[in-house]
Design a protein around this motif. Structure first.
Motif, PDB file in Angstrom:
ATOM      1  N   VAL A   1       4.747   5.926  -5.611  1.00  0.00           N
ATOM      2  CA  VAL A   1       5.097   5.037  -6.652  1.00  0.00           C
ATOM      3  C   VAL A   1       4.295   6.082  -7.458  1.00  0.00           C
ATOM      4  N   GLY A   2       2.313   6.368  -7.063  1.00  0.00           N
ATOM      5  CA  GLY A   2       2.019   7.269  -7.507  1.00  0.00           C
ATOM      6  C   GLY A   2       1.959   8.116  -7.465  1.00  0.00           C
TER       7      GLY A   2
ATOM      8  N   SER B   1       4.376   8.789   3.206  1.00  0.00           N
ATOM      9  CA  SER B   1       4.082   6.961   3.473  1.00  0.00           C
ATOM     10  C   SER B   1       6.091   6.604   3.381  1.00  0.00           C
ATOM     11  N   ALA B   2       6.538   7.947   3.031  1.00  0.00           N
ATOM     12  CA  ALA B   2       7.399   7.289   2.495  1.00  0.00           C
ATOM     13  C   ALA B   2       7.908   6.769   4.637  1.00  0.00           C
ATOM     14  N   LYS B   3       7.980   7.719   5.552  1.00  0.00           N
ATOM     15  CA  LYS B   3       7.995   7.420   6.998  1.00  0.00           C
ATOM     16  C   LYS B   3       7.197   6.276   7.609  1.00  0.00           C
ATOM     17  N   ASN B   4       6.189   5.822   6.606  1.00  0.00           N
ATOM     18  CA  ASN B   4       5.449   4.599   7.137  1.00  0.00           C
ATOM     19  C   ASN B   4       5.689   3.733   6.484  1.00  0.00           C
ATOM     20  N   LEU B   5       6.135   3.523   4.924  1.00  0.00           N
ATOM     21  CA  LEU B   5       7.461   2.333   4.980  1.00  0.00           C
ATOM     22  C   LEU B   5       8.635   2.350   6.053  1.00  0.00           C
TER      23      LEU B   5
ATOM     24  N   LYS C   1       0.884  -1.065   0.175  1.00  0.00           N
ATOM     25  CA  LYS C   1       0.111   0.138   0.181  1.00  0.00           C
ATOM     26  C   LYS C   1       0.726   1.273   0.137  1.00  0.00           C
ATOM     27  N   GLU C   2       1.967   1.223   0.710  1.00  0.00           N
ATOM     28  CA  GLU C   2       2.664   2.805   1.301  1.00  0.00           C
ATOM     29  C   GLU C   2       3.223   2.706  -0.175  1.00  0.00           C
ATOM     30  N   VAL C   3       4.486   1.642  -0.826  1.00  0.00           N
ATOM     31  CA  VAL C   3       5.140   1.517  -1.826  1.00  0.00           C
ATOM     32  C   VAL C   3       3.722   2.344  -3.486  1.00  0.00           C
ATOM     33  N   ALA C   4       2.999   1.994  -3.293  1.00  0.00           N
ATOM     34  CA  ALA C   4       1.759   2.086  -4.292  1.00  0.00           C
ATOM     35  C   ALA C   4       1.754   3.426  -4.159  1.00  0.00           C
TER      36      ALA C   4
END
Length: 314
Positions: free
Chosen positions: A272-273, A297-301, A266-269
């Motif tokens: 990327v989006g 999103s980067a922090k979540n990942l 989910k975070e990668v998507a």
């Protein structure tokens, strides 16, 4: 004072000559046989006349003659004596006997009237039992399983070394102690339930049980018998710990698979989006607006990856 007996007494004839146990009367000073009953004649192989022509020394092994004289001197003034001795039959057979000897006056002579019980066969049986038990005990002591026996009162009657290792840490386990006095913590467990059940139900039972003291998992197999029960005890602590570790490992793998298939993707998507969207935007202001979303999103990942590393380390 010695009891005076004569061959003319009817009670003496019945009790002596017709007694199923071998009996004889021997003079104390000469050790000559003065009278023997039919059972002694049959058992020892001598005729009556042969008995009356020999002394007590004839039916004792030569190496024990000194002991025989010493015993006779010791018991001269004693009314009754019980003793285990070795006798020799006419054919040379050695037998083990229990004798009961009484002081009597027979035909004016100080004598001993002796009742003989041949215990040779029982002695052989006992010897074989002792040998068999010694072999069995040796086997039990080298077993990799613990083994205990309990009587009908649930008292320990045998404990091998492995059972002591499995069950005992600081416990003082000794024979004739009740198992529930030694291990009160097993009350209200399946172990206690099956032990009590074995007193009334001959069916064997095998089960697993955790003992808080001494912090072990065990697998007992209970075999009821007429005198109580025998219990084989296998230490399955390592097996159970390995099983629990495998379960924990499987759970961790499932959690990691979930993180990979749902959360990480989910975070990668999202990342990327957002990057693809930014590549097609010429408006710097809109790109700037997307940066906080990208950072989030980067922090979540990053947090997810840290969580995965923690699970792997554990």
């Amino acid at each position: 004072m010695s009891k005076i007996i004569t061959d003319t007494e009817n009670s003496f004839k019945v009790l002596f000559y017709h007694n199923p146990q071998p009996m004889w009367i021997v003079e104390v000073d000469t050790l000559k046989f003065f009278a023997v009953n039919d059972a002694a004649i049959r058992h020892y192989g001598y005729s009556r006349s042969e008995f009356l022509s020999i002394t007590l020394a004839k039916i004792r092994p030569p190496k024990e003659h000194g002991e025989m004289i010493e015993l006779i001197n010791k018991i001269k003034d004693r009314q009754s004596v019980k003793k285990e001795l070795t006798h020799v039959k006419k054919n040379g057979d050695i037998i083990l006997v229990n004798i009961t000897s009484y002081t009597v006056n027979y035909q004016g002579h100080e004598c001993r009237m002796v009742i003989i019980n041949d215990v040779t066969r029982q002695s052989v049986v006992n010897g074989k039992l002792q040998t068999a038990w010694a072999k069995l005990r040796q086997t039990l002591e080298t077993m990799t399983d613990g083994f205990i026996t309990l009587n009908k009162k649930l008292q320990f009657t045998y404990i091998n070394k492995e059972a002591l290792r499995i069950l005992s840490t600081k416990k003082n386990i000794s024979l004739n102690k009740n198992i529930f006095d030694v291990f009160p913590e097993i009350e209200n467990t399946r172990f206690a339930e099956f032990i009590r059940k074995a007193l009334v139900d001959p069916k064997s039972e095998r089960f697993e049980q955790y003992l808080s003291t001494p912090d072990k998992w065990i697998c007992p197999t209970i075999y009821p018998n007429s005198s109580g029960m025998g219990i084989y005890i296998t230490d399955i602590t390592l097996e159970k710990k390995s099983q629990m570790l495998n379960q924990a490992h499987t759970k961790t793998l499932e959690e990691l698979a979930y993180l990979n298939s749902h959360v990480i993707r989910k975070e990668v998507a999202n990342i990327v989006g957002i990057i693809q969207l930014m590549e097609h935007l010429d408006d710097k202001e809109k790109i700037t607006e997307l940066m906080p979303i990208l950072n989030k999103s980067a922090k979540n990942l990053d947090n997810i990856i840290k969580e995965i590393n923690t699970k792997i380390e554990n």
